[in-house]
Design an enzyme around this catalytic site. Structure first.
Site, PDB file in Angstrom:
ATOM      1  CB  THR A  13      44.818  -5.475  58.156  1.00 20.52           C
ATOM      2  OG1 THR A  13      44.657  -6.295  59.595  1.00 20.52           O
ATOM      3  CG2 THR A  13      46.623  -6.150  57.938  1.00 20.52           C
ATOM      4  N   GLY A  14      42.959  -4.126  56.909  1.00 17.80           N
ATOM      5  CA  GLY A  14      41.585  -3.535  57.059  1.00 17.80           C
ATOM      6  C   GLY A  14      41.117  -2.180  57.529  1.00 17.80           C
ATOM      7  CB  SER A  15      43.368   0.465  57.442  1.00 18.64           C
ATOM      8  OG  SER A  15      44.421   0.542  55.845  1.00 18.64           O
ATOM      9  N   GLY A  18      36.348   2.429  59.056  1.00 16.14           N
ATOM     10  CA  GLY A  18      36.374   1.911  60.684  1.00 16.14           C
ATOM     11  C   GLY A  18      37.461   1.990  61.288  1.00 16.14           C
ATOM     12  N   GLY A  20      39.823   0.613  61.585  1.00 11.23           N
ATOM     13  CA  GLY A  20      41.242   0.223  61.086  1.00 11.23           C
ATOM     14  C   GLY A  20      41.602   1.312  60.367  1.00 11.23           C
ATOM     15  CE1 TYR A 155      33.853 -10.004  65.541  1.00 12.01           C
ATOM     16  CE2 TYR A 155      32.530  -9.542  67.058  1.00 12.01           C
ATOM     17  CZ  TYR A 155      33.744  -9.162  66.546  1.00 12.01           C
ATOM     18  OH  TYR A 155      34.428  -8.503  66.745  1.00 12.01           O
TER      19      TYR A 155
END
Length: 266
Positions: A13-15, A18, A20, A155
Site C-alpha cells: 500500500t502507498g507504493s 517513497g 513503498g 503522528y
C-alpha cells in the site's frame, strides 16, 4: 541469496512513491508479482511500468484506504489476478504539527489513515492467507513509536499503534503459517525528508546547501552510529527478508533499520 518469492503475490500500500515504491521494486526483483497501490493514476502506473521494464510483474490498484468502501475496492481489485500472499501496510499520512496545532480532529484523521486503514486491509486479505496456510504481513512503523518527538504528537502515537497492532496480530496468527512483523525505519532520505530538512536548515544554522545541511541535520535530529540518513532500499531489503521463507521463524518482531539511532533530546 534467493528469497524464494517466485509465485507469491504482494500488495504494497502507498507504493507510488517513497518507501513503498522501493519495497515494491525489490519484491518484484526477487520474483514476486507486485500490486502497486496509490491514489494518483499517473504516478502509480509509472512505478508499475518501471518494474515491468526491468523484467518484473506489476499491476496497479487505485483507491483511498481511509474509507471502508475504498479499502474494500482496493482489496477486491488487488485479488483480481490471484490471491494476495504478502501484505505490506506502508500507506500513511504525516503532518508536522505542534501540540497546540494538533486538534482532536487532526488526531482522529491521523489515526484513521495511519492505523485503521491498515486494519481494513488486514481484515480483507489475511483470512484467505489463514485458509491457505501461508502469508506475510509487514507493517511499516518508525522509531517515533518508542522515542516520540515533542512535535507531531498525533503522528507519533499512530506509529506506536501500528507497532502494537502488528504484534497483536502475530499472536492471533499463531499456528496458521502466517506471520506479522514490523520494520521500523529511522530517518530515511526520501524526497519529502530532503525537502523538509533543507527548508528548516538555514534557520537552524545548518547551512544553505544540501551538502552543508545534511551532516548538521543528522547530528541535530537523528544522531546514529552510521552518521547518515538511511536509504529506501535498506528498508525494502528488511521487508523482503521478512516476506521470505528465511523469516518463517520470525513473527511479532520489530526490525529497526535506523543506523542505531539514539534520540536523547530535541
Amino acid at each position: 541469496m534467493n528469497l524464494n518469492l517466485e509465485g507469491k503475490r504482494a500488495l504494497v500500500t502507498g507504493s507510488s512513491a517513497g518507501l513503498g515504491k522501493a519495497t515494491a521494486k525489490m519484491l518484484a526483483a526477487e520474483g514476486a508479482a507486485v500490486v502497486i497501490h496509490g491514489r494518483d493514476k499517473d504516478r502509480t502506473e509509472h512505478v508499475a511500468a518501471g518494474i515491468r521494464r526491468a523484467g518484473g510483474t506489476a499491476t496497479t490498484v487505485l483507491g483511498d484506504l481511509a474509507t471502508d468502501e475504498g479499502a474494500a475496492a482496493v482489496a477486491q481489485a488487488a485479488t483480481t489476478d490471484g490471491p494476495v500472499d504478502i501484505l505490506v501496510n506502508n500507506a500513511g499520512f504525516y503532518r508536522h504539527l505542534t501540540w497546540a496545532e494538533a486538534s482532536p480532529t487532526e488526531w482522529a484523521e491521523a489515526y484513521n489513515v495511519n492505523v485503521v486503514s491498515g486494519v481494513r486491509m488486514i481484515r480483507h486479505l489475511v483470512p484467505a492467507m489463514r485458509e491457505r496456510g501461508w502469508g506475510r504481513v509487514v507493517t511499516i512503523g518508525g522509531g517515533l513509536a518508542s522515542q516520540p518527538m515533542n512535535t507531531h504528537p498525533q503522528y507519533n502515537a499512530t506509529l506506536a499503534a501500528r507497532h502494537n497492532l502488528a504484534v497483536s496480530l502475530a499472536r492471533d496468527l499463531k499456528g496458521t503459517g502466517v506471520t506479522s512483523n514490523v520494520v521500523s525505519p529511522g530517518a530515511i532520505l526520501v524526497e519529502a525528508t530532503k525537502e523538509f530538512v533543507t527548508a528548516i536548515g538555514p534557520a537552524r544554522g545548518w547551512g544553505e546547501t544540501w551538502e552543508e545541511v545534511q551532516p548538521n541535520a543528522v547530528e541535530a535530529l537523528i544522531p546514529n552510529d552510521r552518521g547518515r540518513f538511511g536509504k529506501p532500499d535498506e528498508i525494502a531489503a528488511a521487508v523482503a527478508y521478512l516476506c521470505s521463507d528465511y523469516a518463517e521463524y520470525v513473527s511479532g518482531a520489530t526490525i529497526r533499520v535506523d543506523g542505531g539511532l539514539i534520540r536523547s533530546a530535541f
